[in-house]
Design a protein around this motif. Structure first.
Motif: not given
Length: 362
Positions: A93-95, A115-117, A122-123, A140-141
């Motif tokens: 969902s964040i992606e 969006t690198k940061g 996210l990683a 969830h992951a």
């Protein structure tokens, strides 16, 4: 995406007075929207609306958005429980939220923020969930996958249809065709009667279906042969359905059409005297998706069943039958070497004949 573009039109000039690019024309905006699947546009619009509301509360500009703003927003999503679930957003969902922000900037003729940061945050979030001892965290992951409608499940689904009616014939043809060509709901809804060609000669027996695959931006024409079980044979189901359409004097136009409660092809829908929706009666993508969920409920089959269950079920069944991944991918409209295709393959329990240790001489 329509909503995103509208928001961009009214705010871009105020929020980004230093932008030198000319705003997109109405024709260009329509072209951008046409290139994005309807379901994706809806999700992106909701995601970007949420981002803009968060920025307003934080007194931060969202068009254009700074890279630091996006990083802070992603951090917020990974740490703030959602009211409905009590858990933060899933990585998938964040992606999608990140993609919605970039897409909104492009639609407003603005340079998307770097969006690198945000992706590093996210990683780290994915790693924390994946390495957790909590089974719920590990699930969830992962992406929230639908169940695979393999042939045994498909038989239960189509058994719930009254195949003496036009609606039952339509729904059976749609589900069986969706599985046979690994079709998305949007691809099936876009089909016309002329998309299907039947063959019956020494070399070819069955049908070819011309399908436009939006994801790879290419036409494919998967060949569908007669099935061994008449109840789940996609060719026979399609022949029966087309015969029923012809009896309704429909021999051209959309393949899958709306059927009213009286069992007839639904007339054009109107509102305030104006026609709404497709005047030819073409079924919507949402309606095509609903058929799968309603069939699963009627069959009382537990699981998460969506239109993509047909696509996933095709891959699972074909792979279990020993079919080559390249052939599976080309039949179903995946690009060669697609990582997405690999994600559709169901893992077995490790005790069967697919165990890589069998036959290696240990």
């Amino acid at each position: 995406m329509t909503e995103i573009v509208r928001a961009s039109d009214s705010t871009a000039a105020e929020i980004a007075p230093t932008a030198t690019r000319r705003p997109l024309s109405a024709a260009a905006r329509a072209a951008v929207q046409a290139g994005i699947p309807e379901s994706t546009r809806r999700a992106y619009s909701a995601d970007f609306q949420q981002f803009s509301e968060w920025c307003a509360m934080e007194h931060l500009p969202y068009l254009p958005a700074d890279p630091e703003t996006v990083t802070e927003y992603v951090t917020h999503l990974t740490t703030t429980p959602r009211p409905r679930t009590g858990r933060p957003y899933s990585p998938s969902s964040i992606e999608r939220a990140i993609a919605s922000i970039r897409t909104a900037h492009k639609a407003a003729a603005l340079t998307p923020p770097e969006t690198k940061g945000a992706r590093k945050v996210l990683a780290g979030y994915k790693a924390t969930l994946s390495e957790s001892d909590d089974d719920t965290d590990r699930r969830h992951a992962q992406a929230n996958r639908v169940n695979a409608a393999v042939p045994a499940v498909l038989r239960k689904f189509v058994a719930t249809f009254d195949r003496a009616t036009l609606k039952g014939k339509r729904d059976a043809a749609l589900l069986l065709l969706a599985h046979a060509v690994a079709g998305r709901a949007s691809e099936l809804a876009a089909l016309n009667i002329s998309s299907v060609t039947f063959y019956d000669d020494d070399k070819r027996r069955g049908m070819a279906v011309k399908v436009y695959r939006k994801k790879i931006k290419r036409w494919t024409e998967p060949k569908v042969m007669y099935g061994s079980d008449p109840a789940t044979c996609p060719v026979r189901a399609m022949q029966t359905y087309l015969k029923a359409l012809a009896e309704e004097e429909r021999t051209e136009g959309p393949l899958f059409v709306r059927v009213n409660r009286h069992g007839r092809i639904a007339p054009p829908m109107t509102r305030n005297g104006k026609t709404i929706g497709d005047p030819t009666g073409r079924m919507t993508t949402d309606a095509a998706s609903d058929i799968v969920e309603l069939a699963a409920a009627a069959a009382e089959v537990d699981g998460r069943w969506r239109s993509h269950s047909m696509r996933r079920g095709f891959v699972t069944a074909a792979r279990a039958a020993g079919k080559d991944l390249v052939d599976i991918g080309r039949h179903g409209g995946w690009a060669d070497g697609s990582k997405a295709l690999l994600a559709y393959i169901e893992e077995d329990d490790g005790w069967g004949e697919n165990n890589p240790l069998i036959g290696i001489g240990l």
